[in-house]
Design a protein around this motif. Structure first.
Motif, PDB file in Angstrom:
ATOM      1  N   GLY A  28       0.826  -1.226   0.000  1.00 43.96           N
ATOM      2  CA  GLY A  28       0.000   0.000   0.000  1.00 43.96           C
ATOM      3  C   GLY A  28       0.850   1.261   0.000  1.00 43.96           C
ATOM      4  O   GLY A  28       2.012   1.246   0.412  1.00 43.96           O
ATOM      5  N   LEU A  29       0.254   2.349  -0.428  1.00 39.98           N
ATOM      6  CA  LEU A  29       1.029   3.579  -0.616  1.00 39.98           C
ATOM      7  C   LEU A  29       1.169   4.418   0.656  1.00 39.98           C
ATOM      8  O   LEU A  29       2.000   5.309   0.723  1.00 39.98           O
ATOM      9  CB  LEU A  29       0.384   4.427  -1.727  1.00 39.98           C
ATOM     10  CG  LEU A  29       0.321   3.748  -3.096  1.00 39.98           C
ATOM     11  CD1 LEU A  29      -0.411   4.627  -4.093  1.00 39.98           C
ATOM     12  CD2 LEU A  29       1.725   3.424  -3.610  1.00 39.98           C
ATOM     13  N   GLY A  30       0.354   4.162   1.647  1.00 44.53           N
ATOM     14  CA  GLY A  30       0.486   4.890   2.917  1.00 44.53           C
ATOM     15  C   GLY A  30       0.118   6.361   2.827  1.00 44.53           C
ATOM     16  O   GLY A  30       0.678   7.192   3.548  1.00 44.53           O
ATOM     17  N   THR A  31      -0.817   6.681   1.953  1.00 46.72           N
ATOM     18  CA  THR A  31      -1.137   8.104   1.727  1.00 46.72           C
ATOM     19  C   THR A  31      -1.715   8.783   2.977  1.00 46.72           C
ATOM     20  O   THR A  31      -1.541   9.977   3.156  1.00 46.72           O
ATOM     21  CB  THR A  31      -2.155   8.265   0.573  1.00 46.72           C
ATOM     22  OG1 THR A  31      -3.205   7.336   0.782  1.00 46.72           O
ATOM     23  CG2 THR A  31      -1.521   7.994  -0.770  1.00 46.72           C
ATOM     24  N   ARG A  32      -2.360   8.005   3.852  1.00 45.34           N
ATOM     25  CA  ARG A  32      -2.960   8.621   5.050  1.00 45.34           C
ATOM     26  C   ARG A  32      -1.907   9.150   6.004  1.00 45.34           C
ATOM     27  O   ARG A  32      -2.216   9.916   6.910  1.00 45.34           O
ATOM     28  CB  ARG A  32      -3.832   7.606   5.788  1.00 45.34           C
ATOM     29  CG  ARG A  32      -5.090   7.244   5.045  1.00 45.34           C
ATOM     30  CD  ARG A  32      -5.978   6.422   5.958  1.00 45.34           C
ATOM     31  NE  ARG A  32      -7.027   5.774   5.211  1.00 45.34           N
ATOM     32  CZ  ARG A  32      -7.244   4.461   5.199  1.00 45.34           C
ATOM     33  NH1 ARG A  32      -6.470   3.662   5.903  1.00 45.34           N
ATOM     34  NH2 ARG A  32      -8.222   3.964   4.511  1.00 45.34           N
TER      35      ARG A  32
ATOM     36  N   PRO B 198       8.049   3.138   4.220  1.00 42.58           N
ATOM     37  CA  PRO B 198       6.753   2.457   4.112  1.00 42.58           C
ATOM     38  C   PRO B 198       5.957   2.625   5.402  1.00 42.58           C
ATOM     39  O   PRO B 198       6.539   2.673   6.495  1.00 42.58           O
ATOM     40  CB  PRO B 198       7.141   0.989   3.933  1.00 42.58           C
ATOM     41  CG  PRO B 198       8.568   0.981   3.549  1.00 42.58           C
ATOM     42  CD  PRO B 198       9.180   2.217   4.113  1.00 42.58           C
ATOM     43  N   LYS B 199       4.628   2.693   5.284  1.00 42.85           N
ATOM     44  CA  LYS B 199       3.820   2.878   6.504  1.00 42.85           C
ATOM     45  C   LYS B 199       4.006   1.707   7.469  1.00 42.85           C
ATOM     46  O   LYS B 199       3.932   1.878   8.678  1.00 42.85           O
ATOM     47  CB  LYS B 199       2.338   3.075   6.163  1.00 42.85           C
ATOM     48  CG  LYS B 199       1.680   1.890   5.507  1.00 42.85           C
ATOM     49  CD  LYS B 199       0.183   2.082   5.377  1.00 42.85           C
ATOM     50  CE  LYS B 199      -0.418   0.926   4.603  1.00 42.85           C
ATOM     51  NZ  LYS B 199      -1.854   0.907   4.569  1.00 42.85           N
ATOM     52  N   GLU B 200       4.279   0.524   6.922  1.00 42.68           N
ATOM     53  CA  GLU B 200       4.477  -0.652   7.783  1.00 42.68           C
ATOM     54  C   GLU B 200       5.724  -0.511   8.645  1.00 42.68           C
ATOM     55  O   GLU B 200       5.889  -1.215   9.637  1.00 42.68           O
ATOM     56  CB  GLU B 200       4.627  -1.929   6.932  1.00 42.68           C
ATOM     57  CG  GLU B 200       3.433  -2.292   6.079  1.00 42.68           C
ATOM     58  CD  GLU B 200       3.337  -1.502   4.774  1.00 42.68           C
ATOM     59  OE1 GLU B 200       4.296  -0.743   4.436  1.00 42.68           O
ATOM     60  OE2 GLU B 200       2.314  -1.624   4.087  1.00 42.68           O
TER      61      GLU B 200
END
Ligand code: G1P
Length: 294
Positions: free
Chosen positions: A18-22, A31-33
């Motif tokens: 996922g792009l992690g836009t939030r 990366p958001k992860e």
């Protein structure tokens, strides 16, 4: 199902493309992860949960710009040697243990075409066996670990098992929602499921959280489905198609879910995790008192 034939899951798939836009701008370059939750990245907490559930193999489905996930779960001798040279044995052991937590595998999702597409990218690793699926945004605190809870339901009833929780009606449009019949308290036989329904169209308020045990039959159905909610290939649609051939159950989750996919949830998760640790608890309570804000 005859319990002597039962093999607990040993592979868990983590879709992490996922792009992690939030979380922008924090996720512009990480990366958001990999955002920290106390002293380790969010995804490390999820891996700990999978390992505690008895899983030996982790499959990360990553995308472009996610190299740091692979780096994190690889052996990093230089830093460990340096830490040992400096006498920091405890932290050296902690860092050195990361690559030994499980066997790590990587699949590439070249385009963000949805959760269903991400799971299909892991087919090569899971095509012959039931596997766990963990969405890294959801960090679960539970004992026994949630994947073990779900696998216990599979042992009893067979088929795939989804983790569900009752959510307020005005939140159903954020989740996959099941239409189901309760077979014993907290366990449901799924009759249908729908991805992100409008409040008026939701068949219940039982929402799928980010943990699943999935039959390998899913791959045939993932290849059949069309784009669904949000124009993406939805896992929910493939499960809805699969349950015409094979049973799917859902189990009410016992524990606490920390939704690290949104800022509010990530902040809450940080506070909850800190309050669980006796030393950090003192720091949080002390900081709140000192601030004079409450
Ligand atoms: C995904 C799934 C959805 C599930 C949710 C749980 O949605 O598609 O069915 O309820 O995770 O977090 P996402 O949050 O990726 O939009």
């Amino acid at each position: 199902m005859n319990s002597s034939e039962f093999t607990p899951i040993n592979k868990v798939v983590f879709p992490a493309a996922g792009l992690g836009t939030r979380f922008l701008p924090a996720t512009k370059d990480i990366p958001k992860e990999m955002m920290p939750l106390i002293d380790r990245p969010i995804i490390h907490h999820d891996v700990d949960e999978a390992v505690a559930s008895g899983c030996s193999d982790i499959v990360f489905v990553t995308g472009i710009g996610k190299e740091s996930i692979k780096n994190y779960f690889s052996q990093f001798r230089d830093i460990v040697d340096l830490l040992r040279e400096r006498g920091k044995y405890e932290i050296a052991d902690l860092v050195d243990k990361i690559h030994t937590l499980a066997n790590f595998h990587y699949a590439m999702q070249e385009k963000p075409l949805g959760l269903g597409h991400a799971v299909l990218c892991a087919e090569g690793f899971c095509k012959d066996e039931y596997f766990g699926l963990a969405l890294p945004d959801d960090v679960m605190i539970s004992n026994p670990p949630v994947l073990s809870q779900l696998d216990a339901v599979r042992k009893k009833y067979g088929g795939s098992v989804l983790c569900v929780e009752a959510v307020p009606e005005d939140e159903v449009s954020r989740y996959g929602i099941i239409d189901a019949e309760e077979v014993e308290p907290g366990i449901y036989r799924v009759k249908d499921l729908v991805e992100k329904p409008a409040k008026e169209e939701a068949p219940s308020n039982l929402a799928i959280l980010g943990r699943y045990i999935i039959s390998p039959l899913i791959f045939a159905h993932l290849k059949k489905i069309k784009r669904g909610a949000g124009g993406e290939y939805q896992l929910t649609d493939a499960i809805a198609s699969m349950l015409k051939e094979e049973p799917v159950y859902a189990a009410l989750f016992t524990g606490k879910r920390l939704d690290c996919g949104v800022k509010e949830g990530w902040i809450e998760a940080t506070v909850v995790k800190a309050l669980e640790d006796p030393e950090l608890r003192k720091i949080v309570i002390g900081a709140v008192k000192k601030s004079g804000l409450l």
